[in-house]
Scaffold this motif. Structure first.
Motif, short mmCIF file in Angstrom:
data_model
loop_
_atom_site.label_atom_id
_atom_site.label_comp_id
_atom_site.label_asym_id
_atom_site.label_seq_id
_atom_site.Cartn_x
_atom_site.Cartn_y
_atom_site.Cartn_z
N GLY A 7 92.82 58.29 20.66
CA GLY A 7 92.05 56.92 20.04
C GLY A 7 92.81 56.59 19.23
O GLY A 7 94.33 56.65 19.29
N VAL A 66 90.06 51.17 17.15
CA VAL A 66 88.48 52.01 18.01
C VAL A 66 87.47 52.47 17.27
O VAL A 66 87.11 53.39 17.89
CB VAL A 66 88.63 51.61 19.33
CG1 VAL A 66 89.24 50.49 20.84
CG2 VAL A 66 89.44 53.25 19.62
N ALA A 91 88.03 57.01 21.66
CA ALA A 91 88.10 56.74 23.36
C ALA A 91 88.36 56.81 24.11
O ALA A 91 86.97 57.04 24.96
CB ALA A 91 89.46 55.29 23.44
N PRO A 123 86.83 58.56 29.17
CA PRO A 123 85.78 57.23 28.28
C PRO A 123 84.88 58.73 27.58
O PRO A 123 84.10 59.05 28.28
CB PRO A 123 85.65 56.49 28.39
CG PRO A 123 86.16 55.77 29.86
CD PRO A 123 86.66 56.75 30.33
N VAL A 176 82.69 53.12 25.91
CA VAL A 176 84.06 53.06 26.40
C VAL A 176 84.99 52.55 27.24
O VAL A 176 83.96 53.29 28.50
CB VAL A 176 85.03 53.15 25.28
CG1 VAL A 176 86.21 53.69 26.17
CG2 VAL A 176 84.49 53.61 24.28
N VAL A 199 91.47 48.85 26.14
CA VAL A 199 89.98 49.42 25.64
C VAL A 199 88.99 48.19 25.42
O VAL A 199 89.14 47.80 25.28
CB VAL A 199 90.10 50.38 25.03
CG1 VAL A 199 88.97 50.38 24.36
CG2 VAL A 199 91.10 51.50 24.60
N THR A 210 85.60 47.57 23.87
CA THR A 210 83.85 48.56 22.99
C THR A 210 83.78 47.06 22.55
O THR A 210 84.30 47.52 21.21
CB THR A 210 84.68 50.22 22.83
OG1 THR A 210 83.51 50.58 22.44
CG2 THR A 210 85.40 49.69 21.59
N HIS A 252 82.84 49.22 19.76
CA HIS A 252 83.35 49.63 18.74
C HIS A 252 84.56 49.85 17.87
O HIS A 252 84.89 50.03 17.08
CB HIS A 252 83.37 51.35 18.88
CG HIS A 252 82.97 52.22 19.94
ND1 HIS A 252 83.36 52.81 20.53
CD2 HIS A 252 81.21 51.60 19.77
CE1 HIS A 252 81.25 52.60 20.84
NE2 HIS A 252 81.07 52.62 20.94
#
Length: 547
Positions: free
Chosen positions: A340, A344, A348, A369, A373, A396, A398, A400
């Motif tokens: 990650g 994020v 991840a 993931p 994600v 990515v 997400t 987040h």
């Protein structure tokens, strides 16, 4: 897991209702119950308000892995201000850059910080203005030290906690400041889930550090995604060894708090991580690669009682397969590889030990993931999705994701597409089953004769040699090929690096264009505060005008 609120600032109060007298935080020989932690967070939030801080104001915290950093993270989240932890072990110039870039109005200085790093006119009470080095700082508070030692004969499950109002040490302005907030009304603030409460700076391995704006939704979303993987419960103990100025340290601590588990804050530079894991009956931890390597090389580690350990998370850089195998023996069925980045909120993808044991070829994978994600590998030039097996840039998407980079709209726009995809800058490929394999940072990729060479692939091969303690592979200019790989190697103790042997070893396992054309033996490699090699510092010696 008991449901937790959408406001990070309410985590301590949430668990007080369920386990007020259980230990929430341990640091050295001192500990705080959930009731004590909640009281201290409320007091800090009120004290921030008394200083005139309002939602959006920045609080720079130079205290390392000290309970005050964690308390101020929660207090800022509660009030709507933003906590900016800064590693006190950074060079003074970098500390100055980060504090000033954040425009922090309050500077909290811990016992780990040398006097030279603090404003000259700081005092141990609020109200002091920062020196001209920190023009935006209006208030400076100094935190005293904890006693730091741990009684190895004390059971962490039954140890009596120190009163939360006990001074942390001589001249502890932080405790006096907290006292000022205890008599004040905490004030009301309804947190926006998408508001920033934590600003962490990127490592700066490829350029100037950028302030990453992390939100309640993002951090708590990752905690929720990690919980079913970790199996975290309130009776667990999570060891935090990574700096709280790094996403690895913050996410480890906040995930534990979300699950009602005990947070054990290791002292900065803790020399005996193995002893701490054994003594505190640690169930979960996140360890940097260097610590894992040291544990695997420590013959005494095999005699330790690691029976309480359920999971050891790691990530951040390439680990030689030999080290990984040794650690799998040291912590059977416990290793979890996480990939990650700060942008994020830390995690991840995840790969568990069982997935490696069932499929040995996945030793080099960083997994699939976590919940919430999406992952794709795309052409770094066109942005087109690539089929499995084709290397490209990892993208990515997400909830987040960060809110952006602090005061840097151009970098934010370059990193986040209109469709909400974050361009990580990491090279990788996906196999047919959705497992991610990292190749390298796109910026570190070498283009030799029109072909891509990923330094991490070469580094994995060379790291297997006993004569190599540390290494980095970079591209250097070449008239015929544009650039070619070069290996920079630190010799292992008691060994001499044989350049011809290293190059022959590479030719045995790698295609010709991937093999280094030369080897330089160096005394050390530059690293940042989290231990990652800063390749940007290696290029100037070989490139007259590096990009």
């Amino acid at each position: 897991m008991s449901r937790y609120p959408v406001d990070v600032g309410e985590l301590a109060a949430h668990w007080v209702a369920q386990q007020p007298d259980q230990v929430a935080v341990t640091h050295g020989a001192r500990c705080w119950t959930w009731s004590e932690l909640a009281e201290r967070v409320a007091s800090a939030s009120a004290a921030l308000r008394l200083l005139g801080l309002r939602p959006g104001d920045r609080v720079a915290v130079l205290t390392g892995n000290h309970p005050a950093t964690l308390e101020l993270t929660l207090a800022c989240a509660r009030l709507g201000t933003v906590c900016v932890p800064v590693n006190p072990r950074l060079p003074a110039e970098e500390i100055e850059y980060l504090v000033n870039d954040s425009t922090a109005t309050l500077l909290v200085i811990g016992p780990e910080s040398a006097d030279a790093d603090a404003p000259a006119d700081s005092t141990d009470s609020p109200g002091s203005a920062g020196q001209s080095r920190f023009p935006a700082v209006r208030h400076v508070i100094r935190v005293g030290g904890t006693d730091g030692g741990t009684d190895p004969g004390t059971d962490p499950g039954t140890r009596g906690c120190s009163n939360g109002r006990t001074s942390g040490g001589p001249a502890d302005g932080y405790e006096a400041w907290l006292e000022s907030g205890r008599a004040a009304a905490p004030g009301e603030h309804s947190a926006d889930p998408d508001a920033c409460f934590l600003q962490l700076y990127t490592s700066g391995t490829t350029g100037r550090p950028k302030g990453v704006l992390l939100t309640h939704r993002g951090v708590l979303g990752v905690c929720a995604g990690v919980q079913p993987i970790s199996g975290g419960r309130p009776d667990h103990s999570w060891l935090v060894t990574m700096p709280l100025s790094h996403i690895g340290g913050q996410e480890c601590a906040l995930a534990a708090l979300c699950m009602g588990a005990r947070v054990v804050l290791a002292r900065d530079g803790e020399p005996d991580v193995a002893g701490l894991i054994e003594r505190e009956r640690i169930t979960h931890t996140f360890l940097p690669a260097a610590t894992l390597a040291a544990l695997s090389a420590d013959a005494g580690a095999t005699t330790r009682d690691f029976g309480a350990v359920r999971q050891v998370w790691f990530g951040g850089c390439t680990i030689p397969r030999s080290t990984l195998r040794d650690c799998m023996s040291l912590f059977p069925d416990a290793l979890v590889h996480a990939y990650g980045m700060t942008e994020v909120c830390g995690v991840a993808t995840v790969l568990g030990t069982g997935e490696r044991l069932d499929h040995r070829h996945r030793l080099s994978s960083v997994g699939r993931p976590i919940a919430g994600v999406e992952l794709q590998v795309r052409d770094p030039n066109t942005g087109a999705p690539l089929p499995s097996g084709r290397p490209g840039e990892v993208w990515v998407r997400t909830a987040h994701l960060m809110a952006g980079y602090w005061r840097d709209p151009e970098a934010t726009e370059a990193a986040i597409t209109e469709g909400g995809w974050y361009r990580t800058g990491d090279g990788g490929l996906l196999d047919a089953h959705g497992y991610l394999y990292l190749t390298d940072r796109i910026q570190d990729r070498i283009i030799s004769g029109g072909r891509y060479v990923y330094p991490s692939e070469v580094e994995r091969i060379l790291a297997e040699l006993p004569s190599v303690a540390e290494l980095a592979v970079i591209g250097v200019p070449d008239e015929s090929w544009g650039e070619v790989p070069k290996a920079l190697v630190v010799a292992a103790e008691g060994h001499t690096v044989d350049e011809a042997a290293l190059l022959a070893h590479c030719r045995r396992y790698l295609a010709k264009e991937k093999c280094p054309r030369s080897v330089d033996v160096v005394d050390h490699l530059p690293r940042n505060a989290t231990g990652r090699i800063t390749k940007k510092d290696l290029y100037p010696r070989y490139w007259p005008h590096p990009d």
